[in-house]
Write an enzyme that holds these catalytic residues in place. Structure first.
Site, short mmCIF file in Angstrom:
data_model
loop_
_atom_site.label_atom_id
_atom_site.label_comp_id
_atom_site.label_asym_id
_atom_site.label_seq_id
_atom_site.Cartn_x
_atom_site.Cartn_y
_atom_site.Cartn_z
CG ASP A 143 -4.73 5.74 -0.63
OD1 ASP A 143 -5.46 6.29 -1.47
OD2 ASP A 143 -5.15 4.90 0.18
CB CYS A 173 -10.16 3.75 -5.77
SG CYS A 173 -9.19 4.21 -4.33
NE ARG A 228 -10.26 3.01 5.57
CZ ARG A 228 -10.80 3.93 4.81
NH1 ARG A 228 -11.82 3.64 4.03
NH2 ARG A 228 -10.35 5.16 4.79
CD1 TRP A 255 -2.74 1.69 0.74
CD2 TRP A 255 -1.24 2.40 2.24
NE1 TRP A 255 -3.09 2.97 1.09
CE2 TRP A 255 -2.18 3.44 2.02
CE3 TRP A 255 -0.19 2.62 3.13
CZ2 TRP A 255 -2.11 4.66 2.68
CZ3 TRP A 255 -0.12 3.85 3.78
CH2 TRP A 255 -1.08 4.85 3.55
CG ASP A 268 -11.88 3.41 -2.05
OD1 ASP A 268 -11.01 2.58 -2.34
OD2 ASP A 268 -11.66 4.38 -1.29
CG MET A 269 -12.70 -3.51 -3.18
SD MET A 269 -11.47 -4.46 -2.29
CE MET A 269 -12.20 -6.06 -2.33
C1 DGJ Z 1 -8.98 4.95 0.11
C2 DGJ Z 1 -8.75 5.77 -1.11
O1 DGJ Z 1 -7.62 5.33 -1.78
C3 DGJ Z 1 -8.65 7.23 -0.73
O2 DGJ Z 1 -8.34 8.01 -1.85
C4 DGJ Z 1 -9.95 7.65 -0.13
O3 DGJ Z 1 -10.98 7.59 -1.09
C5 DGJ Z 1 -10.27 6.77 1.06
N1 DGJ Z 1 -10.20 5.37 0.73
C6 DGJ Z 1 -11.63 7.08 1.59
O4 DGJ Z 1 -11.97 6.30 2.66
#
Ligand code: DGJ
Length: 729
Positions: A547, A525, A442, A198, A477-478
């Site tokens: 990120d 994402c 999370r 990550w 997102d995921m």
């Molecule tokens: C992970 C994403 O990569 C971020 O850009 C953001 O959208 C967060 N999640 C939000 O929780």
């Protein structure tokens, strides 16, 4: 072009610059003869050389030199004397696993058939590709395996996939199904892969292969931050611009395995497909299994050419929605600007500022629904939080639109928070194994999208949200890996199908939602770049690359990602300093130049910038509007690798080679530094180019062969841009 010679039983697949040759042997085995630079002789039988080897079993007493232990095979099995990594393995009703494939026949198809339920590259008309389907058969079990090759002649690409059919009377279980396997006659290779973690995705790793197995894989349920479903084999002397390179990229977003085995006689077997680890698939009589597609690119001119072939192909025959052909908007994302702490007023103030600076799209990231004041709650409760947005999304979107900005929204449809109404109502909707802990990551669980009823529920929930207001962009997102991968809907013998069924479920949900909303620009994402793969790019027009938005770290992440994936698919934002991931302070100029080398946006509270900084942002936005056709549609050339030193450089060239933009980045200042010339690539040697900012004129050949002077840049974290335009005579 695909040529079959019935006399020698040789198949010759040819693209513009590549040959791929197979032969059906007398005994019915399918041998691999050649993959590489295009050659012309159809009588390629001489390429196969079998000699007697002690300890290598023989399958045909009439030909003691032939052994599956050493034969280069096109789709090898296990248990009948090939001891290398098999491409497939099947367990039959009697519990045994040995099998052997014999050629049954083949057919040629114009164009390229779609793959049921799976993302895949496509044709726009039947003339642009030819498909070969070879039927292989295990006579003892009546197992049929169809090897499917599509030749995209002008794109210079060959795709492969496999379909397995149970033609017997008993059920069977697939234990391993690789989408491709190729045997090379030598082991003079480096292996390149894109790996990391990550916030450190897709760094380049290159190492010499030796006897043994070298692999990259994911067991996380997604293609993962840790390894990308891509490997390349390179001539050890190959560089960015020279030498043989073989790229293999799986169009799949779940557990995968890419493996390279060098055997006892220094031959190399490379294969790629769904990870056999924790995988099995039951096939009843008459049923079929479709493997994901693999995209294979050979380049005789180093990595740069391989990347440009992938980029061109993916931009035109993998991306497929409206935005395939359209220029992408410059966006402002709210996450690093306000995180979960906002109200309508705060958002509108930032949006007003964004509009004033020339930005085109306002994206409301996480925190707008349920009671989501941090990342611990509410996933699954896709209802607006009226405490933050009293007028709902309707009012916010209307006001944003009135400012002259389009509106975008963040969602995470595959998840449910433990603390949510959805979980209270349906505690059994997540992936879980009865009697075991539901492991949180999370503070959330993964919805069991292998189940059709849950897929339908998610499609409905998300479609309802996207219908509330004119939403023009969605960030999908995921944010976790899968655990306790089991499904209540599957019988005990099918539990190991869950991970793959999950991916198929995600694909169905994405297909339904993206087709329902054809005008929305979708950005994939997964905690940044945890699912940046060609499978996603079939549904998602672009992907949030990482990120980590620190300008220095991004040099490596974007450079590594560019090995396979088109620049237009890489989300890249300017964020605040000190950077939120690495706490480094870099110049606004360098942050802008790095982000402008991708799909450009900002992710910071613009109202906190000084007037001078706002002026720089205004100029950056204006510049990107001038150059984005080059960045998003042009050809990409890597000039200097950030993995090799204190600087990096790359450039974009328009398809007609009349325009170019060059980016140079220096990380740390150096005292009394050497002078440097940067040699450009991809220009037309006979064209005169004007350097727009410096108003000097250079010929294309001098820019490429003698180079441009790099100015002496002072300080840390600095960058420089040259824009070049053909002089009209
Ligand atoms: C992970 C994403 O990569 C971020 O850009 C953001 O959208 C967060 N999640 C939000 O929780």
């Amino acid at each position: 072009m695909i040529h079959f010679d019935p006399k020698t039983k040789i198949f010759h697949l040819q693209t513009k610059n590549t040959s791929y040759i197979l032969q059906v042997l007398e005994q019915g085995y399918l041998a691999h003869l050649y993959w590489g630079r295009r050659i012309f002789p159809y009588n390629a039988s001489y390429l196969l050389r079998n000699i007697f080897r002690a300890f290598s079993p023989t399958t045909d007493p009439a030909d003691p030199n032939l052994s599956l232990d050493t034969l280069p095979q096109e789709y090898p099995g296990y248990g009948t004397s090939d001891y290398r990594q098999p491409a497939y393995q099947v367990q039959f009703a009697d519990g045994t696993t040995a099998s052997e494939l014999i050629y049954q026949g083949h057919r040629l198809i114009s164009g390229k058939p779609r793959l049921d339920g799976l993302p895949a590259t496509y044709v726009e008309n039947e003339e642009e590709a030819k498909t070969l389907e070879i039927h292989m058969y295990d006579t003892v079990s009546s197992l049929s395996i169809y090897l499917i090759y599509t030749v995209f002649e002008t794109f210079d690409v060959i795709t492969r996939t496999v379909r397995i059919q149970n033609d017997g009377k008993e059920p069977l279980r697939l234990l391993r199904v690789q989408s491709m396997s190729v045997d090379f006659h030598h082991a003079e290779f480096d292996m390149l892969h894109l790996s990391g973690a990550w916030a450190r995705e897709r760094w380049m790793y290159r190492q010499r292969i030796t006897q043994g197995t070298h692999s990259v894989e994911s067991r996380r349920g997604t293609s993962s931050h840790q390894h990308n479903p891509f490997i390349a084999l390179l001539d050890p002397h190959a560089t960015e611009d020279t030498g043989d390179v073989y790229g293999i990229n799986l169009v799949y977003s779940g557990n995968f395995l890419g493996s390279v085995e060098v055997d006892q006689y220094a031959t190399t077997r490379v294969s790629m497909g769904i990870n056999p680890f924790n995988f099995s698939w039951s096939l009843n009589p008459g049923e079929t299994f479709q493997a994901p597609e693999v995209v294979m690119v050979y380049s005789a001119e180093g990595l740069g050419t391989m990347s440009r072939i992938y980029h061109h192909f993916y931009k035109n025959r993998l991306l497929r929605r409206r935005y395939r052909d359209e220029i992408r908007p410059i966006l402002l994302n709210s996450f690093e600007a306000v995180y979960f702490d906002f109200n309508e007023n705060k958002l509108l103030t930032i949006a007003e500022q964004a509009k004033d600076l020339g930005i085109e799209l306002f994206v409301l990231d996480d925190g707008w629904f349920g009671k989501r004041d941090d990342d611990r709650t509410s996933l699954g409760d896709w209802v607006v939080d009226r405490n933050k947005l009293p007028g709902g999304l309707e009012s916010l979107v209307k006001k944003i639109n009135e400012l002259g900005l389009a509106f975008g929204l963040w969602i995470e449809p595959e998840m449910v928070s433990l603390e949510s109404k959805l979980y209270k109502e349906h505690p059994d909707w997540c992936l879980h194994i009865p009697g075991r802990r539901k492991t949180l990551s999370r503070w959330q669980l993964v919805l069991d999208l292998s189940r059709k009823d849950i897929q339908d529920a998610v499609i409905k929930m998300i479609s309802d949200v996207l219908s509330i207001a004119p939403i023009r962009y969605v960030k999908w997102d995921m944010n976790r890996s899968l655990t306790e991968i089991g499904s209540a809907a599957l019988s005990s013998e099918r539990q190991q199908e869950t991970a793959h069924r999950y991916v198929l479920g995600v694909y169905r949900v994405m297909e339904e939602i993206t087709s329902k909303f054809p005008d929305i620009l979708f950005e994939g994402c997964a905690g940044g770049g945890g699912r940046f793969d060609p499978g996603m790019l079939y549904y998602m027009d672009q992907v949030w690359t990482s990120d980590n938005s620190d300008a220095v770290e991004r040099l490596k992440i974007q450079y590594g990602t560019s090995i396979v994936y088109p620049i237009v698919t890489m989300g890249a934002h300017v964020s605040a300093v000190p950077n939120h991931q690495v706490h480094r302070v870099t110049s606004l100029k360098m942050r802008g130049d790095v982000a402008m080398s991708g799909n450009f946006g900002y992710e910071l509270d613009l109202t906190k910038l000084t007037e001078d900084e706002k002026e720089i942002v205004r100029e950056q936005v204006a510049l990107y509007k001038h150059i984005r056709h080059l960045v998003q549609k042009g050809e990409f050339y890597r000039l200097k690798s950030p993995f090799e030193g204190n600087s990096a450089a790359w450039m974009f060239v328009s398809p007609d080679r009349h325009e170019a933009i060059v980016f140079y980045f220096k990380i740390l200042a150096q005292a009394n530094e050497p002078l440097e010339r940067l040699r450009l690539k991809g220009l037309d040697p006979v064209i005169q180019y004007e350097w727009i900012e410096g108003s000097e004129v250079f010929s294309g050949d001098s820019l490429m062969y003698a180079g441009l002077h790099v100015p002496l840049l002072q300080g840390d974290f600095v960058s420089f841009i040259w824009r070049l335009k053909k002089v009209e005579i």
